[in-house]
Design a protein around this motif. Structure first.
Motif, PDB file in Angstrom:
ATOM      1  N   VAL A  33       0.489  -1.140   0.146  1.00 21.93           N
ATOM      2  CA  VAL A  33       0.267  -0.444  -0.162  1.00 21.93           C
ATOM      3  C   VAL A  33       0.788   1.578   0.076  1.00 21.93           C
ATOM      4  CG1 VAL A  33      -0.165  -0.098   2.552  1.00 21.93           C
ATOM      5  CG2 VAL A  33      -1.871   0.827   2.080  1.00 21.93           C
ATOM      6  N   TYR A  34       0.608   2.219  -0.351  1.00 18.40           N
ATOM      7  CA  TYR A  34       1.162   3.641  -0.379  1.00 18.40           C
ATOM      8  C   TYR A  34       0.072   4.888  -1.070  1.00 18.40           C
ATOM      9  CZ  TYR A  34       4.027   8.157  -1.744  1.00 18.40           C
ATOM     10  OH  TYR A  34       4.267   8.621  -1.173  1.00 18.40           O
ATOM     11  N   ASN A  35      -0.725   5.592   0.216  1.00 18.93           N
ATOM     12  CA  ASN A  35      -1.002   6.449  -0.648  1.00 18.93           C
ATOM     13  C   ASN A  35      -2.572   6.286  -0.881  1.00 18.93           C
ATOM     14  OD1 ASN A  35       0.133   8.818   0.844  1.00 18.93           O
ATOM     15  ND2 ASN A  35       0.984   9.319  -1.123  1.00 18.93           N
ATOM     16  N   SER A  36      -3.569   4.831   0.469  1.00 16.54           N
ATOM     17  CA  SER A  36      -4.764   4.503  -0.497  1.00 16.54           C
ATOM     18  C   SER A  36      -5.439   4.618   0.949  1.00 16.54           C
ATOM     19  CB  SER A  36      -4.795   2.961  -0.620  1.00 16.54           C
ATOM     20  OG  SER A  36      -3.375   2.923  -2.653  1.00 16.54           O
ATOM     21  N   GLY A  37      -5.395   5.485   1.577  1.00 15.58           N
ATOM     22  CA  GLY A  37      -6.415   5.970   2.411  1.00 15.58           C
ATOM     23  C   GLY A  37      -7.859   5.770   2.231  1.00 15.58           C
ATOM     24  N   ARG A  38      -7.542   6.354   0.628  1.00 17.87           N
ATOM     25  CA  ARG A  38     -10.151   5.953   0.854  1.00 17.87           C
ATOM     26  C   ARG A  38     -10.176   4.210   0.704  1.00 17.87           C
ATOM     27  NH1 ARG A  38     -12.243   8.415  -4.823  1.00 17.87           N
ATOM     28  NH2 ARG A  38     -14.227   7.775  -4.891  1.00 17.87           N
ATOM     29  N   VAL A  60       2.018  -4.081   3.835  1.00 21.78           N
ATOM     30  CA  VAL A  60       3.631  -3.253   3.691  1.00 21.78           C
ATOM     31  C   VAL A  60       3.021  -1.755   3.197  1.00 21.78           C
ATOM     32  CG1 VAL A  60       5.908  -3.450   2.754  1.00 21.78           C
ATOM     33  CG2 VAL A  60       5.037  -5.416   3.166  1.00 21.78           C
ATOM     34  N   ASP A  61       3.695  -0.672   4.105  1.00 23.58           N
ATOM     35  CA  ASP A  61       3.300   0.380   3.318  1.00 23.58           C
ATOM     36  C   ASP A  61       4.741   0.809   3.172  1.00 23.58           C
ATOM     37  OD1 ASP A  61       1.641   3.425   3.795  1.00 23.58           O
ATOM     38  OD2 ASP A  61       3.106   3.275   4.561  1.00 23.58           O
ATOM     39  N   GLY A  62       4.306   1.567   2.341  1.00 28.33           N
ATOM     40  CA  GLY A  62       5.633   2.630   1.322  1.00 28.33           C
ATOM     41  C   GLY A  62       6.409   4.234   1.991  1.00 28.33           C
ATOM     42  N   GLY A  63       5.556   4.584   2.595  1.00 32.82           N
ATOM     43  CA  GLY A  63       5.840   5.373   3.426  1.00 32.82           C
ATOM     44  C   GLY A  63       4.607   6.772   2.995  1.00 32.82           C
ATOM     45  N   SER A  64       4.090   6.405   3.742  1.00 31.95           N
ATOM     46  CA  SER A  64       2.324   7.043   3.832  1.00 31.95           C
ATOM     47  C   SER A  64       2.111   7.919   3.914  1.00 31.95           C
ATOM     48  CB  SER A  64       0.786   6.038   2.971  1.00 31.95           C
ATOM     49  OG  SER A  64       0.762   4.684   2.572  1.00 31.95           O
ATOM     50  N   THR A  65       1.508   9.395   3.247  1.00 30.74           N
ATOM     51  CA  THR A  65       0.947  10.220   4.008  1.00 30.74           C
ATOM     52  C   THR A  65       0.232  10.972   4.191  1.00 30.74           C
ATOM     53  OG1 THR A  65       1.409  11.356   1.201  1.00 30.74           O
ATOM     54  CG2 THR A  65       3.930  11.504   2.749  1.00 30.74           C
ATOM     55  N   ASP A  66      -0.891   9.826   3.640  1.00 29.67           N
ATOM     56  CA  ASP A  66      -1.987   9.972   3.804  1.00 29.67           C
ATOM     57  C   ASP A  66      -3.180   9.846   5.223  1.00 29.67           C
ATOM     58  OD1 ASP A  66      -2.403   7.569   2.951  1.00 29.67           O
ATOM     59  OD2 ASP A  66      -3.347   8.420   1.185  1.00 29.67           O
ATOM     60  N   GLU A  70      -3.179   5.264  10.231  1.00 27.92           N
ATOM     61  CA  GLU A  70      -4.104   5.468  10.644  1.00 27.92           C
ATOM     62  C   GLU A  70      -5.317   4.240  10.289  1.00 27.92           C
ATOM     63  OE1 GLU A  70      -8.158   8.317  11.933  1.00 27.92           O
ATOM     64  OE2 GLU A  70      -6.177   9.244  10.845  1.00 27.92           O
ATOM     65  N   VAL A  71      -5.370   3.674   9.013  1.00 25.22           N
ATOM     66  CA  VAL A  71      -6.277   2.920   9.165  1.00 25.22           C
ATOM     67  C   VAL A  71      -5.373   1.354   9.485  1.00 25.22           C
ATOM     68  CG1 VAL A  71      -7.672   1.791   7.424  1.00 25.22           C
ATOM     69  CG2 VAL A  71      -7.405   3.832   7.285  1.00 25.22           C
TER      70      VAL A  71
END
Length: 315
Positions: A33-38, A60-66, A70-71
């Motif tokens: 995942v990367y910035n897929s908060g939606r 595995v998150d790529g360093g999301s900024t959204d 939190e999710v």
């Protein structure tokens, strides 16, 4: 890793023994995942709602900024673990995730896609009951942007040659495909990130060198169509890379009459840009006919016998 950026890692669940007390094989499932908060919450919930008793689920998150982290934190007590750090894209993240899992059955579900209810039970049942089965795929399905299933495709059956030739297309749906770790290791033990947009296809090419693909007449997972999807935006590039991979795999092998004629037409059309679209659609009709032709290479299908209440392999 860039200076000053520290990875965030959280491991919760202790790995269970293969098979566990339940008799269900342990499934290693990874979500990159990367910035897929939606979308990520629907994805995680579709996994956890399975209630599968021997699951090794790693995000595995790529360093999301959204709001992605939190999710993930909201569900960290219900998953095996997660990590957040810069990576080299989705396929690098997938390799990282699998390296942190121990499940004997493997698959990944991207951060915008979903599993169908009971999908992992289908996977676990088949690998538990059929030792000869090394990898499976199910009916292809599509979700719309809101996560509602809007399409279920006909049952597909691929032999190695028909798959490489493109009959009737080469889209083995990754969300519905699972395999044994032993096959993964025989095929190189990695997803090759070099083939961005077609790295899953390249993995299937390597799997076919070692094992037959079994199609399951059921629903396991589905792809979400949305505006930001690389699969939608880069369809032409995907098809071109698949074609390159397939041709390389078939190079040096004796051509059947159908493959020879298709190869000649491909070469001729490649010189006429305006004709490519029409040939591509006409070729699909030819390949559909080829796909439907009987032959000894048509693989069996795994179906559920409602009378016997068990999965059976049918020719």
């Amino acid at each position: 890793m860039p200076a000053g950026i520290e990875p965030i890692t959280k491991s919760v669940a202790e790995p269970a023994q293969s098979g566990g007390a339940t008799g269900w094989p342990r499934i290693a499932l990874v979500t990159p995942v990367y910035n897929s908060g939606r979308y990520i919450e629907q994805t995680i919930r579709s996994v956890l709602a399975q209630g599968y008793p021997n699951l090794d689920y790693f995000v595995v998150d790529g360093g999301s900024t959204d709001n992605t982290l939190e999710v993930i934190r909201k569900y960290e007590g219900e998953i095996a673990g997660w990590v957040s750090e810069p990576d080299n894209g989705m396929y690098d993240a997938i390799n990282k995730g699998f390296a942190r899992t121990s499940g004997e059955i493997m698959g990944w579900i991207s951060a915008t896609d979903q599993l169908h209810i009971g999908g992992l039970s289908v996977v676990g049942s088949i690998f538990r009951d059929f030792a000869e089965v090394e990898w499976i795929t199910a009916r292809r399905t599509v979700f719309n942007e809101e996560g509602v299933m809007v399409r279920v495709d006909p049952l597909m059956r691929w032999s190695r040659e028909r798959f490489l030739l493109g009959a009737p297309n080469r889209h083995i749906q990754q969300e519905s495909t699972f395999w044994r770790r032993s096959l993964w290791e025989k095929a190189g033990g990695r997803v090759d990130a070099e083939w961005r947009y077609a790295s899953d296809f390249e993995l299937w090419v390597r799997f076919f060198r070692h094992a037959q693909l079994y199609t399951v007449d059921s629903l396991i997972g589905g792809f979400r169509e949305h505006a930001d999807s690389d699969s939608v935006q880069q369809a032409e590039r995907f098809n071109a890379r698949c074609e390159k991979l397939a041709k390389a795999e078939l190079a040096g092998q004796k051509l059947g009459w159908m493959r020879e004629r298709l190869a000649r037409m491909d070469a001729a059309v490649a010189k006429i840009p305006k004709a490519r679209y029409f040939w591509y659609n006409g070729k699909k009709m030819v390949l559909r006919a080829l796909y439907d032709m009987p032959g000894g290479d048509r693989p069996p299908v795994i179906k559920f016998d409602r009378i016997a209440q068990e999965w059976k392999i049918e020719g």
